[in-house]
Design a protein around this motif. Structure first.
Motif, PDB file in Angstrom:
ATOM      1  N   PRO A   1       0.366  11.695  -2.736  1.00 29.52           N
ATOM      2  CA  PRO A   1       0.600  10.274  -2.345  1.00 29.52           C
ATOM      3  C   PRO A   1       2.001   9.895  -2.123  1.00 29.52           C
TER       4      PRO A   1
ATOM      5  N   LEU B   1       5.363   2.697  -0.126  1.00 27.08           N
ATOM      6  CA  LEU B   1       4.434   1.718   0.058  1.00 27.08           C
ATOM      7  C   LEU B   1       4.701   0.246   0.188  1.00 27.08           C
TER       8      LEU B   1
ATOM      9  N   ARG C   1       4.336  -1.891   3.522  1.00 29.09           N
ATOM     10  CA  ARG C   1       3.685  -3.230   3.275  1.00 29.09           C
ATOM     11  C   ARG C   1       4.620  -4.400   4.191  1.00 29.09           C
TER      12      ARG C   1
ATOM     13  N   GLY D   1      -4.379  -2.583   6.285  1.00 33.28           N
ATOM     14  CA  GLY D   1      -4.204  -1.475   5.183  1.00 33.28           C
ATOM     15  C   GLY D   1      -4.053  -0.026   5.686  1.00 33.28           C
ATOM     16  N   ALA D   2      -4.654   0.269   6.644  1.00 29.09           N
ATOM     17  CA  ALA D   2      -4.587   1.688   7.587  1.00 29.09           C
ATOM     18  C   ALA D   2      -3.088   1.677   7.919  1.00 29.09           C
TER      19      ALA D   2
ATOM     20  N   THR E   1      -0.459   0.140   6.572  1.00 33.30           N
ATOM     21  CA  THR E   1       0.234   0.471   5.618  1.00 33.30           C
ATOM     22  C   THR E   1       0.212   1.885   5.073  1.00 33.30           C
ATOM     23  N   ARG E   2      -0.733   2.356   4.977  1.00 32.70           N
ATOM     24  CA  ARG E   2      -0.985   3.822   4.543  1.00 32.70           C
ATOM     25  C   ARG E   2      -0.286   4.753   5.573  1.00 32.70           C
ATOM     26  N   LEU E   3      -0.401   4.601   6.844  1.00 34.65           N
ATOM     27  CA  LEU E   3       0.240   5.341   7.836  1.00 34.65           C
ATOM     28  C   LEU E   3       1.799   5.251   7.733  1.00 34.65           C
TER      29      LEU E   3
ATOM     30  N   ALA F   1       3.548   4.334   5.136  1.00 38.05           N
ATOM     31  CA  ALA F   1       4.023   4.825   3.736  1.00 38.05           C
ATOM     32  C   ALA F   1       4.142   6.197   4.084  1.00 38.05           C
ATOM     33  N   ARG F   2       3.261   6.961   4.856  1.00 37.08           N
ATOM     34  CA  ARG F   2       3.535   8.273   5.159  1.00 37.08           C
ATOM     35  C   ARG F   2       4.704   8.829   5.950  1.00 37.08           C
TER      36      ARG F   2
END
Length: 167
Positions: free
Chosen positions: A131, A137, A141, A154-155, A157-159, A161-162
Protein backbone atom coordinates in the motif's frame (compact mmCIF):
# COMPACT_ATOMS: atom_id res chain seq x y z
CA UNK A 1 45.44 -36.69 -13.14
CA UNK A 2 43.11 -38.61 -15.41
CA UNK A 3 42.03 -37.05 -18.71
CA UNK A 4 38.32 -37.52 -19.46
CA UNK A 5 37.14 -37.52 -23.06
CA UNK A 6 33.68 -37.23 -24.62
CA UNK A 7 33.13 -40.98 -24.44
CA UNK A 8 33.75 -41.07 -20.71
CA UNK A 9 30.93 -41.99 -18.36
CA UNK A 10 31.54 -38.76 -16.48
CA UNK A 11 30.64 -36.53 -19.40
CA UNK A 12 27.08 -37.75 -19.92
CA UNK A 13 24.33 -35.12 -20.06
CA UNK A 14 22.25 -34.75 -16.93
CA UNK A 15 19.09 -35.54 -18.89
CA UNK A 16 20.44 -39.07 -19.50
CA UNK A 17 20.75 -39.64 -15.75
CA UNK A 18 17.35 -38.27 -14.70
CA UNK A 19 15.41 -41.30 -15.90
CA UNK A 20 17.63 -43.61 -13.86
CA UNK A 21 17.21 -41.53 -10.72
CA UNK A 22 13.49 -40.84 -10.71
CA UNK A 23 12.40 -43.56 -13.13
CA UNK A 24 11.41 -46.11 -10.44
CA UNK A 25 9.29 -43.55 -8.56
CA UNK A 26 7.56 -42.47 -11.76
CA UNK A 27 7.05 -46.10 -12.82
CA UNK A 28 4.97 -46.62 -9.67
CA UNK A 29 2.72 -43.80 -10.96
CA UNK A 30 2.38 -45.45 -14.37
CA UNK A 31 4.94 -43.36 -16.24
CA UNK A 32 7.22 -45.53 -18.36
CA UNK A 33 9.41 -42.54 -19.17
CA UNK A 34 10.40 -39.61 -16.97
CA UNK A 35 10.23 -37.16 -19.85
CA UNK A 36 6.46 -36.78 -19.65
CA UNK A 37 7.01 -35.18 -16.26
CA UNK A 38 10.39 -33.53 -16.80
CA UNK A 39 9.56 -31.81 -20.11
CA UNK A 40 5.88 -31.14 -19.42
CA UNK A 41 6.12 -27.42 -20.36
CA UNK A 42 7.71 -28.34 -23.70
CA UNK A 43 4.90 -30.79 -24.45
CA UNK A 44 1.85 -28.72 -23.57
CA UNK A 45 3.30 -25.20 -23.69
CA UNK A 46 4.26 -22.77 -20.94
CA UNK A 47 0.74 -21.34 -20.57
CA UNK A 48 -0.93 -24.69 -19.84
CA UNK A 49 2.02 -25.96 -17.79
CA UNK A 50 1.72 -22.92 -15.52
CA UNK A 51 -1.44 -24.34 -13.95
CA UNK A 52 -1.17 -28.10 -14.62
CA UNK A 53 1.12 -31.00 -13.75
CA UNK A 54 0.88 -34.73 -14.50
CA UNK A 55 0.19 -36.89 -11.45
CA UNK A 56 -0.03 -40.40 -12.89
CA UNK A 57 -0.85 -42.45 -15.93
CA UNK A 58 -3.68 -44.92 -15.27
CA UNK A 59 -3.64 -47.97 -17.49
CA UNK A 60 -6.91 -49.90 -17.85
CA UNK A 61 -7.07 -53.25 -16.12
CA UNK A 62 -8.67 -55.10 -19.02
CA UNK A 63 -8.49 -54.72 -22.77
CA UNK A 64 -12.08 -53.61 -23.21
CA UNK A 65 -11.23 -50.66 -25.45
CA UNK A 66 -8.26 -51.08 -27.74
CA UNK A 67 -6.96 -48.53 -30.19
CA UNK A 68 -7.91 -49.68 -33.69
CA UNK A 69 -4.58 -48.56 -35.19
CA UNK A 70 -2.19 -50.75 -33.21
CA UNK A 71 -4.28 -52.77 -30.72
CA UNK A 72 -2.89 -51.02 -27.64
CA UNK A 73 -5.24 -49.77 -24.96
CA UNK A 74 -4.78 -46.01 -24.29
CA UNK A 75 -4.27 -44.79 -20.74
CA UNK A 76 -5.87 -41.98 -18.75
CA UNK A 77 -3.50 -39.18 -17.77
CA UNK A 78 -4.40 -37.77 -14.36
CA UNK A 79 -3.48 -34.08 -14.07
CA UNK A 80 -3.43 -31.80 -11.06
CA UNK A 81 -4.91 -28.45 -12.08
CA UNK A 82 -4.67 -25.26 -10.09
CA UNK A 83 -7.49 -22.76 -9.69
CA UNK A 84 -9.91 -22.14 -12.51
CA UNK A 85 -7.71 -23.82 -15.09
CA UNK A 86 -9.81 -26.98 -15.04
CA UNK A 87 -12.47 -25.50 -17.30
CA UNK A 88 -9.90 -24.25 -19.80
CA UNK A 89 -8.12 -27.61 -19.75
CA UNK A 90 -11.42 -29.39 -20.34
CA UNK A 91 -11.97 -27.32 -23.48
CA UNK A 92 -8.41 -27.97 -24.68
CA UNK A 93 -8.33 -31.69 -23.77
CA UNK A 94 -8.20 -32.96 -27.36
CA UNK A 95 -5.28 -30.66 -28.20
CA UNK A 96 -3.38 -31.59 -25.04
CA UNK A 97 -3.90 -35.32 -25.70
CA UNK A 98 -2.71 -34.85 -29.27
CA UNK A 99 0.46 -33.06 -28.11
CA UNK A 100 1.23 -35.73 -25.52
CA UNK A 101 0.74 -38.56 -27.99
CA UNK A 102 2.82 -36.78 -30.63
CA UNK A 103 5.63 -36.39 -28.10
CA UNK A 104 5.49 -40.05 -27.07
CA UNK A 105 5.17 -41.27 -30.64
CA UNK A 106 2.07 -43.42 -30.22
CA UNK A 107 -1.51 -43.16 -28.97
CA UNK A 108 -0.61 -43.61 -25.30
CA UNK A 109 -3.17 -41.25 -23.73
CA UNK A 110 -6.85 -41.62 -24.56
CA UNK A 111 -8.33 -39.18 -22.07
CA UNK A 112 -7.52 -36.73 -19.27
CA UNK A 113 -8.75 -36.83 -15.69
CA UNK A 114 -8.57 -33.60 -13.70
CA UNK A 115 -7.82 -33.29 -9.98
CA UNK A 116 -8.05 -29.74 -8.70
CA UNK A 117 -5.53 -28.59 -6.14
CA UNK A 118 -2.34 -26.60 -5.63
CA UNK A 119 0.61 -27.63 -7.75
CA UNK A 120 3.36 -29.46 -5.89
CA UNK A 121 6.82 -27.94 -5.86
CA UNK A 122 5.78 -24.63 -7.32
CA UNK A 123 6.71 -21.41 -5.63
CA UNK A 124 3.81 -19.47 -4.15
CA UNK A 125 2.53 -16.43 -5.95
CA UNK A 126 4.14 -13.19 -5.00
CA UNK A 127 2.01 -10.83 -2.89
CA UNK A 128 0.45 -7.80 -4.52
CA UNK A 129 1.95 -4.33 -4.37
CA UNK A 130 2.47 -2.71 -0.99
CA UNK A 131 0.00 0.00 0.00
CA UNK A 132 1.15 3.58 -0.57
CA UNK A 133 2.82 5.44 2.27
CA UNK A 134 0.91 8.04 4.32
CA UNK A 135 3.05 10.78 2.76
CA UNK A 136 2.02 9.66 -0.75
CA UNK A 137 -1.66 9.60 0.30
CA UNK A 138 -1.37 13.13 1.74
CA UNK A 139 0.24 14.42 -1.47
CA UNK A 140 -2.51 12.81 -3.56
CA UNK A 141 -5.26 14.21 -1.32
CA UNK A 142 -3.79 17.68 -1.79
CA UNK A 143 -3.99 17.30 -5.58
CA UNK A 144 -7.67 16.18 -5.51
CA UNK A 145 -9.09 18.80 -3.10
CA UNK A 146 -11.19 20.59 -5.76
CA UNK A 147 -13.13 17.49 -6.90
CA UNK A 148 -16.75 17.52 -5.62
CA UNK A 149 -17.71 13.86 -6.27
CA UNK A 150 -16.55 11.79 -3.27
CA UNK A 151 -16.23 8.49 -5.17
CA UNK A 152 -14.23 10.08 -7.98
CA UNK A 153 -12.03 11.97 -5.52
CA UNK A 154 -11.33 8.74 -3.58
CA UNK A 155 -10.44 6.82 -6.74
CA UNK A 156 -8.16 9.60 -7.98
CA UNK A 157 -6.52 9.85 -4.56
CA UNK A 158 -5.72 6.12 -4.56
CA UNK A 159 -4.40 6.35 -8.12
CA UNK A 160 -2.39 9.48 -7.35
CA UNK A 161 -0.85 7.86 -4.25
CA UNK A 162 0.39 4.96 -6.39
CA UNK A 163 1.84 7.37 -8.95
CA UNK A 164 3.50 9.58 -6.32
CA UNK A 165 4.93 6.43 -4.70
CA UNK A 166 6.59 5.20 -7.89
CA UNK A 167 9.91 6.81 -8.82
Amino acid sequence: MRNFNAKSAWSRPLADLVDGCIGPALARQGFAQADLVTVWPDIVGERIAAYTEPIKLQWPRGTARADAADGRVPATLVLRVEGGGALELQHMAATVIERINAHLGWRCVGRLAVRQGPLVGRRPREPGPKPPSPAALDAARGATVGIADDALRGALTRLGARIVKSP
